[in-house]
Write a protein that holds these residues in place. Structure first.
Motif, PDB file in Angstrom:
ATOM      1  N   VAL A  92       0.883  -1.399   0.036  1.00  0.00           N
ATOM      2  CA  VAL A  92      -0.019  -0.099  -0.130  1.00  0.00           C
ATOM      3  C   VAL A  92       0.655   1.270   0.043  1.00  0.00           C
ATOM      4  CG1 VAL A  92      -1.908  -1.019   1.080  1.00  0.00           C
ATOM      5  CG2 VAL A  92      -0.390  -0.093   2.475  1.00  0.00           C
ATOM      6  N   PHE A  93       2.163   1.115   0.415  1.00  0.00           N
ATOM      7  CA  PHE A  93       2.981   2.445   0.202  1.00  0.00           C
ATOM      8  C   PHE A  93       4.425   2.178  -0.744  1.00  0.00           C
ATOM      9  CE2 PHE A  93       1.185   2.456   4.728  1.00  0.00           C
ATOM     10  CZ  PHE A  93       0.867   3.541   4.747  1.00  0.00           C
ATOM     11  N   ALA A  94       4.386   2.895  -1.465  1.00  0.00           N
ATOM     12  CA  ALA A  94       5.472   2.935  -2.426  1.00  0.00           C
ATOM     13  C   ALA A  94       6.748   2.843  -1.755  1.00  0.00           C
ATOM     14  CB  ALA A  94       5.528   4.105  -3.593  1.00  0.00           C
ATOM     15  N   SER A  95       7.935   2.401  -2.563  1.00  0.00           N
ATOM     16  CA  SER A  95       9.126   2.307  -1.598  1.00  0.00           C
ATOM     17  C   SER A  95       9.564   3.690  -1.032  1.00  0.00           C
ATOM     18  CB  SER A  95      10.187   1.673  -2.644  1.00  0.00           C
ATOM     19  OG  SER A  95      10.358   2.581  -3.884  1.00  0.00           O
ATOM     20  N   ASP A  96       9.190   4.779  -1.769  1.00  0.00           N
ATOM     21  CA  ASP A  96       9.979   6.168  -1.369  1.00  0.00           C
ATOM     22  C   ASP A  96       8.818   6.582  -0.229  1.00  0.00           C
ATOM     23  OD1 ASP A  96       7.760   6.525  -3.311  1.00  0.00           O
ATOM     24  OD2 ASP A  96       8.562   8.590  -3.887  1.00  0.00           O
ATOM     25  N   ARG A  97       7.608   6.182  -0.135  1.00  0.00           N
ATOM     26  CA  ARG A  97       6.780   6.680   0.754  1.00  0.00           C
ATOM     27  C   ARG A  97       6.822   5.835   1.979  1.00  0.00           C
ATOM     28  NH1 ARG A  97       5.762  11.386  -0.667  1.00  0.00           N
ATOM     29  NH2 ARG A  97       3.724  11.677   0.361  1.00  0.00           N
ATOM     30  N   LEU A  98       7.196   4.472   2.137  1.00  0.00           N
ATOM     31  CA  LEU A  98       7.149   3.551   3.413  1.00  0.00           C
ATOM     32  C   LEU A  98       7.958   4.245   4.517  1.00  0.00           C
ATOM     33  CD1 LEU A  98       6.351   1.022   4.627  1.00  0.00           C
ATOM     34  CD2 LEU A  98       8.172  -0.111   3.414  1.00  0.00           C
ATOM     35  N   PRO A  99       9.111   4.793   4.219  1.00  0.00           N
ATOM     36  CA  PRO A  99       9.889   5.363   5.367  1.00  0.00           C
ATOM     37  C   PRO A  99       9.066   6.443   6.010  1.00  0.00           C
ATOM     38  CG  PRO A  99      11.371   5.227   3.764  1.00  0.00           C
ATOM     39  CD  PRO A  99      10.145   4.879   2.968  1.00  0.00           C
ATOM     40  N   LEU A 100       8.297   7.279   5.429  1.00  0.00           N
ATOM     41  CA  LEU A 100       7.255   8.072   5.940  1.00  0.00           C
ATOM     42  C   LEU A 100       6.080   7.638   6.620  1.00  0.00           C
ATOM     43  CD1 LEU A 100       6.859  10.607   2.944  1.00  0.00           C
ATOM     44  CD2 LEU A 100       8.594  10.919   4.504  1.00  0.00           C
ATOM     45  N   ALA A 101       5.892   6.739   6.379  1.00  0.00           N
ATOM     46  CA  ALA A 101       4.707   5.821   6.814  1.00  0.00           C
ATOM     47  C   ALA A 101       5.372   5.268   8.208  1.00  0.00           C
ATOM     48  CB  ALA A 101       4.201   4.787   5.942  1.00  0.00           C
ATOM     49  N   GLU A 102       6.340   4.617   8.131  1.00  0.00           N
ATOM     50  CA  GLU A 102       7.221   4.252   9.487  1.00  0.00           C
ATOM     51  C   GLU A 102       7.483   5.290  10.362  1.00  0.00           C
ATOM     52  OE1 GLU A 102       9.382   0.387   7.165  1.00  0.00           O
ATOM     53  OE2 GLU A 102      10.361   2.494   7.544  1.00  0.00           O
TER      54      GLU A 102
END
Length: 231
Positions: A5-15
């Motif tokens: 559900v999160f693109a690779s460049d957005r996953l760190p933001l979600a984390e």
């Protein structure tokens, strides 16, 4: 599952957002301590799959966003959207402002207000919410913010069909189209996220009271113009 559900460049933001929820969110009373260990499954992923029901490049308003669920999660997952997070409590909007600044979410605006304070001033392609109120009350707060071709898309529980039945008279009076019940995140979250989608039955005839008043004024102006032409 998060990578679905999160693109690779957005996953760190979600984390990072989830980390802030589990720390500052708990300290500030925005999230209960017992929720911290299950933030991903119960809150973040559950909110992120809402993106399935939001058209590309939409303007989105999340009312009663609290600590940013689902609006801030949606903003992280979908940088193509323009998000407005509406929340009346200062301690929550302060947290939201801090998260937006830290994560560099320049497509997110935080508004300290109640939804009804925006009525007649702004409309959006999609109006979202999560566990805010029963459907009838939610419609009263949300539909005045829905653009003529837009929709309310609210996260709901297993009783959503009962809520729809209880709101029938309201839906008819406000000229809403029949609600759609959707499942988002099938094979991503268990159980899938239940959504209810409500749009206007006729985009040219919006049914909420202020809109009807404007409609009557427009009709009177048109009637006077016709009379002048005839005379």
């Amino acid at each position: 599952m998060a990578r679905r559900v999160f693109a690779s460049d957005r996953l760190p933001l979600a984390e990072r957002y989830t980390e802030l929820l589990a720390t500052e969110g708990v300290v500030r009373g925005l999230i209960g301590p017992r929720e911290a260990p299950r933030l991903w499954e119960r809150h973040v992923l559950n909110s992120a799959v809402l993106a399935e029901a939001v058209p590309e490049s939409s303007t989105v308003c999340d009312i009663g966003t609290g600590a940013g669920l689902p609006g801030l999660v949606l903003a992280i997952a979908r940088p193509d959207l323009q998000l407005t997070l509406v929340e009346p409590l200062l301690r929550r909007t302060t947290f939201l402002d801090e998260v937006v600044a830290e994560l560099g979410l320049d497509h997110v605006r935080v508004v300290r207000a109640r939804a009804k304070e925006l009525h007649g001033a702004s409309t959006f392609d999609v109006v979202t919410s999560r566990a805010v109120a029963p459907l009838e009350r939610l419609l009263g707060w949300s539909m005045p913010l829905v653009a003529p071709t837009g929709a309310l898309v609210a996260m709901k529980g297993s009783s959503v069909r009962d809520e729809i039945d209880e709101a029938r008279a309201f839906l008819d009076r406000w000229r809403c189209a029949p609600p759609e019940v959707l499942e988002a995140g099938v094979d991503v979250v268990d159980p899938p996220t239940t959504l209810v989608r409500v749009s206007w039955a006729d985009p040219s005839r919006i049914g909420w009271p202020l809109a009807r008043t404007s409609e009557r004024r427009r009709d009177r102006r048109n009637h006077r113009a016709v009379k002048r032409e005839v005379s």
